[in-house]
Design a protein around this motif. Structure first.
Motif, mmCIF file in Angstrom:
data_model
loop_
_atom_site.group_PDB
_atom_site.id
_atom_site.type_symbol
_atom_site.label_atom_id
_atom_site.label_comp_id
_atom_site.label_asym_id
_atom_site.label_seq_id
_atom_site.Cartn_x
_atom_site.Cartn_y
_atom_site.Cartn_z
ATOM 1 N N HIS A 131 0.822 -1.210 0.000
ATOM 2 C CA HIS A 131 0.000 0.000 0.000
ATOM 3 C C HIS A 131 0.856 1.260 0.000
ATOM 4 O O HIS A 131 0.573 2.216 -0.736
ATOM 5 C CB HIS A 131 -0.919 -0.022 1.225
ATOM 6 C CG HIS A 131 -1.812 1.177 1.345
ATOM 7 N ND1 HIS A 131 -2.838 1.428 0.462
ATOM 8 C CD2 HIS A 131 -1.820 2.206 2.245
ATOM 9 C CE1 HIS A 131 -3.459 2.549 0.801
ATOM 10 N NE2 HIS A 131 -2.861 3.033 1.887
ATOM 11 N N LEU A 132 1.914 1.261 0.787
ATOM 12 C CA LEU A 132 2.787 2.437 0.851
ATOM 13 C C LEU A 132 3.636 2.573 -0.409
ATOM 14 O O LEU A 132 3.818 3.688 -0.923
ATOM 15 C CB LEU A 132 3.680 2.340 2.089
ATOM 16 C CG LEU A 132 2.961 2.390 3.443
ATOM 17 C CD1 LEU A 132 3.937 2.135 4.583
ATOM 18 C CD2 LEU A 132 2.260 3.734 3.644
ATOM 19 N N ASN A 133 4.150 1.471 -0.916
ATOM 20 C CA ASN A 133 4.957 1.533 -2.140
ATOM 21 C C ASN A 133 4.131 1.990 -3.333
ATOM 22 O O ASN A 133 4.640 2.664 -4.239
ATOM 23 C CB ASN A 133 5.578 0.164 -2.426
ATOM 24 C CG ASN A 133 6.772 -0.126 -1.538
ATOM 25 O OD1 ASN A 133 7.562 0.766 -1.209
ATOM 26 N ND2 ASN A 133 6.927 -1.379 -1.131
ATOM 27 N N PHE A 134 2.860 1.599 -3.342
ATOM 28 C CA PHE A 134 1.980 2.048 -4.424
ATOM 29 C C PHE A 134 1.821 3.568 -4.390
ATOM 30 O O PHE A 134 1.765 4.220 -5.447
ATOM 31 C CB PHE A 134 0.619 1.370 -4.289
ATOM 32 C CG PHE A 134 -0.369 1.776 -5.348
ATOM 33 C CD1 PHE A 134 -0.263 1.304 -6.639
ATOM 34 C CD2 PHE A 134 -1.405 2.648 -5.042
ATOM 35 C CE1 PHE A 134 -1.171 1.693 -7.624
ATOM 36 C CE2 PHE A 134 -2.320 3.034 -6.019
ATOM 37 C CZ PHE A 134 -2.200 2.553 -7.308
ATOM 38 N N GLN A 135 1.772 4.150 -3.198
ATOM 39 C CA GLN A 135 1.628 5.606 -3.095
ATOM 40 C C GLN A 135 2.878 6.334 -3.542
ATOM 41 O O GLN A 135 2.800 7.356 -4.234
ATOM 42 C CB GLN A 135 1.281 5.992 -1.652
ATOM 43 C CG GLN A 135 -0.062 5.463 -1.183
ATOM 44 C CD GLN A 135 -0.355 5.844 0.264
ATOM 45 O OE1 GLN A 135 -0.542 7.017 0.591
ATOM 46 N NE2 GLN A 135 -0.398 4.845 1.132
ATOM 47 N N TYR A 190 8.397 12.402 4.694
ATOM 48 C CA TYR A 190 7.509 12.117 3.570
ATOM 49 C C TYR A 190 6.669 10.865 3.855
ATOM 50 O O TYR A 190 5.474 10.827 3.544
ATOM 51 C CB TYR A 190 8.344 11.924 2.297
ATOM 52 C CG TYR A 190 7.515 11.884 1.042
ATOM 53 C CD1 TYR A 190 7.284 13.040 0.307
ATOM 54 C CD2 TYR A 190 6.963 10.686 0.594
ATOM 55 C CE1 TYR A 190 6.518 13.006 -0.851
ATOM 56 C CE2 TYR A 190 6.185 10.640 -0.559
ATOM 57 C CZ TYR A 190 5.966 11.808 -1.275
ATOM 58 O OH TYR A 190 5.193 11.772 -2.412
ATOM 59 N N LEU A 191 7.309 9.863 4.452
ATOM 60 C CA LEU A 191 6.594 8.628 4.782
ATOM 61 C C LEU A 191 5.470 8.891 5.762
ATOM 62 O O LEU A 191 4.375 8.316 5.647
ATOM 63 C CB LEU A 191 7.578 7.602 5.351
ATOM 64 C CG LEU A 191 6.984 6.297 5.904
ATOM 65 C CD1 LEU A 191 6.262 5.529 4.805
ATOM 66 C CD2 LEU A 191 8.066 5.438 6.532
ATOM 67 N N GLN A 192 5.683 9.758 6.716
ATOM 68 C CA GLN A 192 4.683 10.035 7.734
ATOM 69 C C GLN A 192 3.494 10.831 7.208
ATOM 70 O O GLN A 192 2.504 10.983 7.913
ATOM 71 C CB GLN A 192 5.333 10.777 8.908
ATOM 72 C CG GLN A 192 6.314 9.932 9.689
ATOM 73 C CD GLN A 192 6.986 10.694 10.815
ATOM 74 O OE1 GLN A 192 6.925 11.936 10.864
ATOM 75 N NE2 GLN A 192 7.652 9.986 11.711
ATOM 76 N N ARG A 193 3.594 11.315 5.974
ATOM 77 C CA ARG A 193 2.466 12.020 5.362
ATOM 78 C C ARG A 193 1.609 11.101 4.480
ATOM 79 O O ARG A 193 0.602 11.527 3.932
ATOM 80 C CB ARG A 193 2.971 13.191 4.510
ATOM 81 C CG ARG A 193 3.612 14.308 5.302
ATOM 82 C CD ARG A 193 3.711 15.586 4.474
ATOM 83 N NE ARG A 193 4.571 15.407 3.301
ATOM 84 C CZ ARG A 193 5.867 15.673 3.271
ATOM 85 N NH1 ARG A 193 6.475 16.133 4.369
ATOM 86 N NH2 ARG A 193 6.570 15.502 2.168
ATOM 87 N N LEU A 194 2.018 9.846 4.380
ATOM 88 C CA LEU A 194 1.266 8.897 3.562
ATOM 89 C C LEU A 194 0.088 8.323 4.348
ATOM 90 O O LEU A 194 -0.040 8.503 5.557
ATOM 91 C CB LEU A 194 2.189 7.770 3.089
ATOM 92 C CG LEU A 194 3.367 8.170 2.200
ATOM 93 C CD1 LEU A 194 4.198 6.955 1.844
ATOM 94 C CD2 LEU A 194 2.881 8.880 0.943
ATOM 95 N N ASP A 195 -0.759 7.628 3.613
ATOM 96 C CA ASP A 195 -1.899 6.934 4.216
ATOM 97 C C ASP A 195 -1.479 5.515 4.590
ATOM 98 O O ASP A 195 -0.751 4.857 3.827
ATOM 99 C CB ASP A 195 -3.061 6.885 3.214
ATOM 100 C CG ASP A 195 -4.279 6.173 3.745
ATOM 101 O OD1 ASP A 195 -4.999 6.773 4.558
ATOM 102 O OD2 ASP A 195 -4.483 5.007 3.337
#
Length: 482
Positions: A131-135, A190-195
């Motif tokens: 899910h995170l890599n897709f973002q 940047y990671l902490q701003r993801l869903d």
């Protein structure tokens, strides 16, 4: 000393292979039983597993001079337990069944028909890493930055936390990559701003703060962030008086702040780690008939085994048949008989339980009667170990839900009237008292013990605490609200 011969008589208890199989099948759950049956069917060509549960079952009619009478005798099994019978059709029926009408082989549609579409395989849910890599793949950043963020994603735990320190992670990276500590810090931001919100946090406070910052503007958001950063332990101890004094706020504001914090997710990555649901197929169904609750076997949970009539007819016609096939046929008949006995025993035990717990099915947990394995064993003239095997991983479907058979057993507490009260009923009473309590003044364990004593149930405070913890209810100070 001269060697001598001595005769000595002794008694030994030996379990036959058939009895060992019966005991093993009895303690298996429905899922394990089906797996065991599938394994045996693959090894024994004399067995067939039939899937048409509702079709009528014919009686076994073939005989062979080498078959033992006790193996072929199914009359000793009760009729209500005859849920898996041996089916062996006549030779004429087999020959007629083997004649396939050629004109009907290709008469039912093609792959283009809507009724014959290929089965749809459900998509596998995405993991947190996917899910995170897709973002980040959709983001407008450099390839180098994507690789660094992917490195941090691989370091997250199942709950979405980054428990490894950036300095330690920096030391593990090869120097030729040219990644600095500042690069890791920028990638973490940047990671902490993801869903989902809160992912990439290094502790609980940071996780909650990230989620609060991602919320829309709210009048109490800044105060909630302050409570999480500075007074989280005080809030966890429900010391609302001290929090109101520190924040200089009123009850209404504190309620709004607490609501914001309570609605946050302390484990943002846990939603991606949910396993597939496990479905329970109950062995027993409970229904009410003529004002009395009764137990019935769930036919869909019992494998329907048949004797392969092709091999059976071969053995019937050839008297000098293979000893291996004869042995496999005897094993197949023993397996079918053991499954019948297993179903019969489960039904007997379940019926005895339902008969004892009639009030539970009428009024719920508060009416549960005390029951131990010895009571059922003495009623049915069985050993306690047999009752224990029957009630383990066997489930009963009732109008009040699905319960394991062991759920209906429990210790008891004496009452003032000389009777006994089930531990399950006491837990239900404790849960009911706590649900009806004043949240501003929750009931202590001593107070609950006093209330139960007034109802004639004498239970110590330590026992109340043990029962309360078993149903996952926190202590009074943690249930306090305002």
């Amino acid at each position: 000393m001269k060697p001598t011969l001595q005769l000595k008589l002794s008694q030994q208890l030996r379990l036959t292979p058939q009895l060992q199989q019966s005991i093993r099948l009895l303690q298996l759950s429905t899922l394990e039983l089906n797996q065991e049956i599938e394994r045996i069917v693959q090894e024994n060509p004399l067995l067939e597993l039939r899937e048409d549960w509702n079709a009528p079952v014919a009686e076994n009619t073939f005989e062979h001079p080498e078959f033992s009478d006790d193996v072929a005798d199914f009359d000793s099994v009760p009729p209500e337990a005859a849920v898996s019978e041996v089916q062996a059709e006549s030779e004429e029926n087999f020959e007629s069944d083997s004649e396939w009408p050629q004109e009907n082989i290709f008469s039912h549609g093609t792959y283009e028909d809507d009724d014959h579409e290929a089965p749809q395989i459900p998509a596998r849910p995405l993991s947190l890493r996917e899910h995170l890599n897709f973002q980040i793949c959709l983001s407008q950043i450099s390839e180098r930055e994507k690789n660094i963020i992917s490195l941090l994603i691989d370091s997250l735990n199942e709950d979405g936390y980054l428990l490894q320190d950036l300095d330690e992670l920096m030391e593990m990276l090869p120097a030729e990559l040219g990644i600095s500590l500042q690069d890791l810090q920028d990638a973490l931001k940047y990671l902490q701003r993801l869903d989902p919100s809160g992912v990439g946090a290094r502790n609980l406070q940071e996780c909650l703060v990230l989620q609060l910052q991602a919320l829309p503007d709210d009048a109490y958001r800044d105060q909630a962030i302050k409570v999480v950063q500075e007074y989280l332990e005080i809030l966890a101890s429900h010391d609302f008086v001290q929090i109101k004094r520190l924040l200089a706020c009123d009850d209404q504001s504190l309620r709004a702040i607490q609501k914001l914090i309570v609605n946050l997710n302390p484990k943002p990555g846990a939603q991606f780690n949910s396993q597939n649901e496990r479905y329970i197929v109950p062995d027993i169904t409970v229904t009410k008939k003529n004002g009395t609750w009764g137990a019935n076997l769930n036919m869909a949970a019992i494998p329907r085994l048949n004797i392969n009539h092709l091999y059976a007819n071969i053995l019937k016609q050839e008297h000098h048949s293979s000893r291996g096939l004869v042995s496999q046929l005897n094993e197949a008949k023993w397996l079918i008989k053991n499954i019948q006995q297993r179903s019969s025993t489960i039904l007997k035990v379940a019926s005895a339980i339902v008969e004892r717990q009639q009030q539970f099915f009428e009024h719920g947990e508060v009416a549960m009667r005390p029951l131990v394995l010895r009571d059922i064993a003495e009623t049915l003239n069985l050993h306690e170990s047999t009752v224990s095997r029957v009630t383990t991983q066997k489930f009963m479907y009732t109008p009040r839900g699905i319960f394991e058979l062991k759920y209906f057993f429990g210790s008891h507490v004496s009452t003032d009237s000389g009777g006994a009260c089930s531990a399950t009923a006491i837990r239900a009473l404790i849960k009911q008292l706590i649900q009806e309590e004043n949240p501003r003044k929750p009931l202590s364990d001593n107070r609950i013990s006093t209330i139960l004593e007034q109802q004639g149930i004498v239970v110590a405070r330590r026992t109340i605490a043990k029962y309360r913890e078993s149903i996952q209810i926190p202590a009074a100070n943690l249930r306090k609200s305002f």
